[in-house]
Design an enzyme around this catalytic site. Structure first.
Site, mmCIF file in Angstrom:
data_model
loop_
_atom_site.group_PDB
_atom_site.id
_atom_site.type_symbol
_atom_site.label_atom_id
_atom_site.label_comp_id
_atom_site.label_asym_id
_atom_site.label_seq_id
_atom_site.Cartn_x
_atom_site.Cartn_y
_atom_site.Cartn_z
ATOM 1 N N ASP A 199 15.766 7.572 -17.964
ATOM 2 C CA ASP A 199 16.989 6.883 -17.584
ATOM 3 C C ASP A 199 17.964 7.957 -17.088
ATOM 4 O OD1 ASP A 199 19.142 4.891 -17.580
ATOM 5 O OD2 ASP A 199 19.830 5.911 -19.385
ATOM 6 N N MET A 200 19.004 7.558 -16.367
ATOM 7 C CA MET A 200 19.957 8.547 -15.855
ATOM 8 C C MET A 200 21.209 8.646 -16.732
ATOM 9 S SD MET A 200 21.610 8.881 -12.006
ATOM 10 C CE MET A 200 22.707 7.455 -12.165
ATOM 11 N N ASP A 201 22.059 7.610 -16.708
ATOM 12 C CA ASP A 201 23.333 7.657 -17.425
ATOM 13 C C ASP A 201 23.123 7.695 -18.942
ATOM 14 O OD1 ASP A 201 25.106 7.454 -15.142
ATOM 15 O OD2 ASP A 201 24.394 5.404 -14.931
ATOM 16 N N ASP A 261 18.729 5.872 -23.773
ATOM 17 C CA ASP A 261 19.807 6.094 -24.747
ATOM 18 C C ASP A 261 20.445 4.812 -25.261
ATOM 19 O OD1 ASP A 261 22.909 6.178 -23.144
ATOM 20 O OD2 ASP A 261 21.029 5.801 -22.081
#
Length: 200
Positions: A14-16, A170
């Site tokens: 995932d990025m954010d 997250d």
């Protein structure tokens, strides 16, 4: 915690909140939007919607708070506030170090709920694009996290099956998406890889 990736051929980040410490910026943009439109700002709840596109979160706010606000107006406001501060985005050292270590060893993908323009800006700002094989953003799928489509498409694009991949996430929404995709998941909590959740 000990991270063992030997059995996987593909790693999907995932990025954010996982690779980049942008969640505080997203939350600030939502806080300013809440003040502008006079709805309740619930930071923990909003954090856990991470991975859901902005318009979708706006719809969820209406449902949760029994409001009838214009989702498009909320989404535009949030994006405008975010765009004013997005240059402050920074890497998360632990997951970024792992990404660097995996160069040439595994197929690497990013699967994010951010829209294409935000994804491109962040990945270019932090020079992450050359480090991954594939990027899947919110514009690439019709069904978003917690649905599995983002991660399934990422696996498909790197030429692997779901059981050959592991996800780093997250949020509860992201974990649900990984589980729905039939993938193991490492959870990043407070910018640290903290927990392993096997596929169901």
């Amino acid at each position: 915690m000990q991270v063992n990736l030997e059995t996987y051929k593909g790693i999907i980040f995932d990025m954010d909140g996982t690779l980049v410490n942008s969640m505080p910026l997203h939350l600030k943009a939502w806080q300013l939007t809440a003040e502008k439109f006079d709805f309740e700002y619930d930071e923990e709840w909003l954090y856990n919607q991470g991975g859901t596109p902005t318009y979708g979160i706006a719809e969820l706010i209406n449902a949760k708070q029994q409001r009838n606000l214009d989702p498009s107006a909320l989404a535009v406001s949030k994006r405008e506030f975010f765009d004013q501060i997005r240059h402050q985005v920074a890497l998360i050292p632990e997951t970024f170090a792992l990404l660097q270590q995996l160069q040439g060893q595994k197929k690497l993908a990013i699967g994010t709920g951010a829209d294409a323009s935000t994804t491109e800006f962040i990945l270019n700002t932090l020079d992450l694009l050359p480090l991954v094989d594939v990027v899947v953003n919110a514009n690439d799928v019709e069904r978003h996290k917690p649905e599995p489509d983002t991660f399934l498409l990422a696996a498909q694009k790197i030429g692997l099956t779901p059981d050959q991949c592991v996800v780093f996430e997250d949020t509860k929404t992201g974990l649900a998406a990984a589980q729905a995709a039939g993938m193991d998941c490492y959870l990043v909590i407070n910018n640290k890889i903290a927990r392993f959740v096997p596929k169901p």
